[in-house]
Design an enzyme around this catalytic site. Structure first.
Site: not given
Ligand code: ZN
Length: 196
Positions: A110, A152-153, A156
């Protein structure tokens, strides 16, 4: 997500326009975008930076903007010549509607945690609803690497990072040590999948 072998973050350096772990905004859920047209400039900046850092994905709060916007594009790399590529996606207000029960473990890096990699289980496939800058809503299925990047995004955008999803911190390593100790040495062995 990072491509650790392709760019400077492999050495642990953070990109000056990206915020790193410890920045409070990275741990706060982002706000939804009310008017997609108003996010055009933000989308352009994310697309530009994604290419500049040679990343697979980038979320708005990684560049200090707490809005639910992310971009991703999976491209082949020297180490992953067979990885399925995707077009560039610009996603406003992405929501994961369904996730497969089946999960796949894969190594992730990341840009907000520069220099490290961790083994993260992710749903093998998912359905995602999102809007594009023209205001059109889309629902689309993704699998494999693209599904991993979206998870993953979206994490975030919910104020989470991949470290939160790891099963064991024994599977956390520097990128340098990953290359030295964790890439299978036998020529016939398949490399672990690296994602972000
Ligand atoms: Zn990330």
């Amino acid at each position: 997500m990072t491509r650790p072998f392709d760019h400077g973050s492999a050495e642990g350096a953070a990109h000056p326009e990206l915020v790193t772990l410890g920045t409070p905004m990275l741990r706060q859920p982002t706000s939804r975008v009310e008017d997609c047209a108003s996010a055009g400039e933000l989308c352009e900046k994310l697309v530009y930076l994604l290419a500049e850092i040679n990343g697979a994905g980038l979320a708005a709060n990684q560049i200090g903007v707490s809005l639910r916007v992310m971009v991703f594009q999976v491209r082949k790399t020297e180490l992953h010549p067979d990885r399925p590529e995707t077009p560039l996606y610009v996603m406003i207000n992405p929501d994961i509607l369904e996730r497969s029960e089946a999960t796949i473990d894969g190594w992730e890096g990341c840009f907000s945690v520069p220099g490290y990699l961790g083994l993260v289980p992710r749903a093998a496939s998912l359905a995602c609803r999102y809007e594009t800058p023209d205001g059109v809503e889309h629902v689309e299925k993704f699998e494999g690497y693209a599904a991993r990047v979206i998870q993953h995004e979206c994490d975030h955008l919910d104020g989470k990072v991949y470290l939160d999803q790891m099963k064991s911190m024994l599977d956390f390593t520097t990128q340098a040590n990953f290359k030295q100790f964790l890439i299978p040495k036998k020529p016939e062995a398949e490399e672990p999948e690296l994602e972000n």
